[in-house]
Design a protein around this motif. Sequence first.
Motif, PDB file in Angstrom:
ATOM      1  N   LEU A 196       0.838  -1.280  -0.052  1.00 63.67           N
ATOM      2  CA  LEU A 196      -0.003  -0.010   0.049  1.00 63.67           C
ATOM      3  C   LEU A 196       0.806   1.275  -0.052  1.00 63.67           C
ATOM      4  CD1 LEU A 196      -2.793  -1.103   2.792  1.00 63.67           C
ATOM      5  CD2 LEU A 196      -3.072  -0.770   0.068  1.00 63.67           C
ATOM      6  N   LYS A 197       1.746   1.241   0.827  1.00 61.04           N
ATOM      7  CA  LYS A 197       2.740   2.439   0.902  1.00 61.04           C
ATOM      8  C   LYS A 197       3.527   2.696  -0.390  1.00 61.04           C
ATOM      9  CE  LYS A 197       5.584   3.888   4.729  1.00 61.04           C
ATOM     10  NZ  LYS A 197       6.117   3.641   6.110  1.00 61.04           N
ATOM     11  N   ALA A 198       3.672   1.437  -1.411  1.00 62.31           N
ATOM     12  CA  ALA A 198       4.245   1.912  -2.330  1.00 62.31           C
ATOM     13  C   ALA A 198       3.605   2.468  -3.429  1.00 62.31           C
ATOM     14  CB  ALA A 198       4.877   0.725  -3.229  1.00 62.31           C
ATOM     15  N   VAL A 199       2.152   2.630  -3.222  1.00 63.39           N
ATOM     16  CA  VAL A 199       1.250   3.141  -4.179  1.00 63.39           C
ATOM     17  C   VAL A 199       0.380   4.378  -3.632  1.00 63.39           C
ATOM     18  CG1 VAL A 199       0.912   1.293  -5.850  1.00 63.39           C
ATOM     19  CG2 VAL A 199      -0.635   1.408  -3.809  1.00 63.39           C
ATOM     20  N   ALA A 200       0.366   4.655  -2.505  1.00 62.37           N
ATOM     21  CA  ALA A 200      -0.452   5.701  -1.761  1.00 62.37           C
ATOM     22  C   ALA A 200       0.307   6.781  -1.367  1.00 62.37           C
ATOM     23  CB  ALA A 200      -1.195   4.591  -0.665  1.00 62.37           C
ATOM     24  N   VAL A 201      -0.485   7.629  -0.983  1.00 62.55           N
ATOM     25  CA  VAL A 201       0.044   8.924  -0.114  1.00 62.55           C
ATOM     26  C   VAL A 201      -0.220   8.611   1.489  1.00 62.55           C
ATOM     27  CG1 VAL A 201      -0.175  11.399   0.226  1.00 62.55           C
ATOM     28  CG2 VAL A 201       0.005  10.346  -2.200  1.00 62.55           C
ATOM     29  N   GLU A 202       0.813   8.834   2.261  1.00 65.79           N
ATOM     30  CA  GLU A 202       0.531   8.724   3.608  1.00 65.79           C
ATOM     31  C   GLU A 202       0.007  10.066   4.214  1.00 65.79           C
ATOM     32  OE1 GLU A 202       3.818   6.420   5.813  1.00 65.79           O
ATOM     33  OE2 GLU A 202       2.577   6.944   7.659  1.00 65.79           O
ATOM     34  N   THR A 203      -1.225   9.928   4.557  1.00 67.27           N
ATOM     35  CA  THR A 203      -1.926  11.123   5.039  1.00 67.27           C
ATOM     36  C   THR A 203      -1.062  11.726   6.346  1.00 67.27           C
ATOM     37  OG1 THR A 203      -3.854  10.188   4.172  1.00 67.27           O
ATOM     38  CG2 THR A 203      -4.258  12.415   4.729  1.00 67.27           C
ATOM     39  N   ALA A 204      -0.972  13.282   6.215  1.00 63.43           N
ATOM     40  CA  ALA A 204      -0.088  13.653   7.607  1.00 63.43           C
ATOM     41  C   ALA A 204      -1.228  14.554   8.173  1.00 63.43           C
ATOM     42  CB  ALA A 204       1.000  14.358   6.615  1.00 63.43           C
ATOM     43  N   GLU A 205      -1.971  15.041   7.552  1.00 65.10           N
ATOM     44  CA  GLU A 205      -3.150  16.185   8.296  1.00 65.10           C
ATOM     45  C   GLU A 205      -3.994  16.243   7.804  1.00 65.10           C
ATOM     46  OE1 GLU A 205      -1.431  20.177   8.335  1.00 65.10           O
ATOM     47  OE2 GLU A 205      -1.558  20.334   6.373  1.00 65.10           O
ATOM     48  N   ALA A 206      -5.180  16.907   8.643  1.00 59.48           N
ATOM     49  CA  ALA A 206      -6.412  17.350   7.997  1.00 59.48           C
ATOM     50  C   ALA A 206      -6.441  18.763   8.258  1.00 59.48           C
ATOM     51  CB  ALA A 206      -7.761  16.689   9.063  1.00 59.48           C
ATOM     52  N   ALA A 207      -6.824  19.385   7.265  1.00 60.48           N
ATOM     53  CA  ALA A 207      -7.055  20.959   7.133  1.00 60.48           C
ATOM     54  C   ALA A 207      -8.291  21.296   6.893  1.00 60.48           C
ATOM     55  CB  ALA A 207      -5.894  21.655   6.591  1.00 60.48           C
ATOM     56  N   PHE A 208      -9.064  22.473   7.545  1.00 64.81           N
ATOM     57  CA  PHE A 208     -10.552  22.907   7.267  1.00 64.81           C
ATOM     58  C   PHE A 208     -10.223  24.277   6.847  1.00 64.81           C
ATOM     59  CE2 PHE A 208     -10.820  18.999   9.947  1.00 64.81           C
ATOM     60  CZ  PHE A 208     -11.720  18.674   9.403  1.00 64.81           C
ATOM     61  N   PHE A 209     -10.779  24.775   6.041  1.00 60.53           N
ATOM     62  CA  PHE A 209     -10.682  26.291   5.523  1.00 60.53           C
ATOM     63  C   PHE A 209     -12.152  26.627   5.188  1.00 60.53           C
ATOM     64  CE2 PHE A 209      -6.931  24.656   4.032  1.00 60.53           C
ATOM     65  CZ  PHE A 209      -5.916  25.534   4.527  1.00 60.53           C
ATOM     66  N   ASN A 210     -12.461  28.012   5.330  1.00 61.07           N
ATOM     67  CA  ASN A 210     -13.691  28.452   4.696  1.00 61.07           C
ATOM     68  C   ASN A 210     -13.622  28.700   3.455  1.00 61.07           C
ATOM     69  OD1 ASN A 210     -12.562  30.919   4.509  1.00 61.07           O
ATOM     70  ND2 ASN A 210     -13.566  31.972   6.082  1.00 61.07           N
TER      71      ASN A 210
END
Length: 407
Positions: A62-76
Amino acid sequence: MADVLIVGAGIGGLTLALELHRRGIGCRVFESAPEIKAVGVGINLLPHATKALGELGLIPSLKAVAVETAEAAFFNRFGQLIYREPLGKRAGYAWPQFSIHRGDLQTVLLDAVRTRIGAERLHLGFHLTSFSQNGTVLARFRNGEAVEGGALVGCDGIHSVIRQQLFPAEGEPRYSGINMWRGVTRWKPVLSGASMTRAGWLKGGKLVHYPIRNDIDAEGRQLVNWLWEIETPAYKRWDWNRPARVEDFIAGAEDWRFDWLDVPAFFRAADVVLEYPMVDKDPLPAWSFGRVTLLGDAAHPMYPRGSNGAGQAILDARALASLLQTMETVEALKAYEQQRLAPTANVVLENRRSPPDAILREIYERTGDRPFKDIDSVISAGELKALSDRYKQIAGYDKRTLEESQP
Ligand SMILES: Cc1cc2nc3c(=O)[nH]c(=O)nc-3n(C[C@H](O)[C@H](O)[C@H](O)COP(=O)(O)OP(=O)(O)OC[C@H]3O[C@@H](n4cnc5c(N)ncnc54)[C@H](O)[C@@H]3O)c2cc1C
């Protein structure tokens, strides 16, 4: 025990095959499609799902093909930052969170099924039309074949034929009032380069944006998954692959120009644009009947807004396989229903009431469709964190629950 017949080679069906095989239980997988193509766009795998996939030894693939999600960010919708929090390992979990193309996830599972279980146990071009049971179960397919097994598991998605036979009066999925356009765009990394970003709110349009493949060309671009959601009574029939055009929805986003993203330019550069109404179904009173049961979207289709569709299917698969290992079939299927029906029904209902992007709704309700001067005068950091944590608990991936749960 005679083979478990798995109907559907989606995320749930393939995971179930791997979970059964790991426990020495024979199975065969039957899939409608004559060949498996990388269809769909992005999916997020939360730590509860990657913990289970880790036990299947799939993290390196999975690591070889995915992006390891680092953060959630919320904007208006003016691009002002509301809230940001680390995710996955950055948040102290022992398991990563992955943003991945659905096709890549399916391919990782499919390769493992072919290698570990054998390609001859995967039957493509087998569309189930009906079943009957009497001591064993008989599955009938559109191509005229009939196959007998010890159990039948409907992993056949939101349009499940098995669910339809079990609940003939149920009717069509339920429209949420929110229509979605989904797609992928090749784009240079923005923010952390691994952010799951949400912006705006449904009245005027809501953007979800996260990269799903890294370094796809010589310029270091990523493949970025996006969603545009809007409240509207108008929608077309649900089909995961209904093609659409940027012109169908872009008017509402024309003035969305953030310092980290020119949203209309980003949409216009899309490679793929699909339209899908947000639908689900009411939770069922039961889903195991004798030797037949349901799993994943067939059992509990949910709004795809909390990154839980694939994850809950993966958790179902682990629970069912582990019960089949220790109990007689009919008893195991009922115990599986008792273990998984209530928690997944909670996620279905929470996705309707208060999904993780409830933060955006809260800000929209407090500020109206206007920019704010200072987020602290709108909402406290504690309230924001509480909103975010609530969903994790309901969906079963808060850190404590995960650390305490058995492998
Ligand atoms: C084509 C497609 C694209 C998708 N794209 C996205 C996406 O971009 N983002 C997202 O969040 N979710 C997407 N999903 C849904 C997501 O995969 C599920 O919500 C989640 O992963 C749960 O998976 P599942 O295995 O229960 O169902 P699914 O992944 O829907 O898999 C069901 C499988 O059963 C097969 N099937 C259906 N009927 C029969 C039958 N009668 N006989 C035999 N086989 C049958 C289907 O062809 C499919 O392979 C998509 C689903 C599909 C089918």
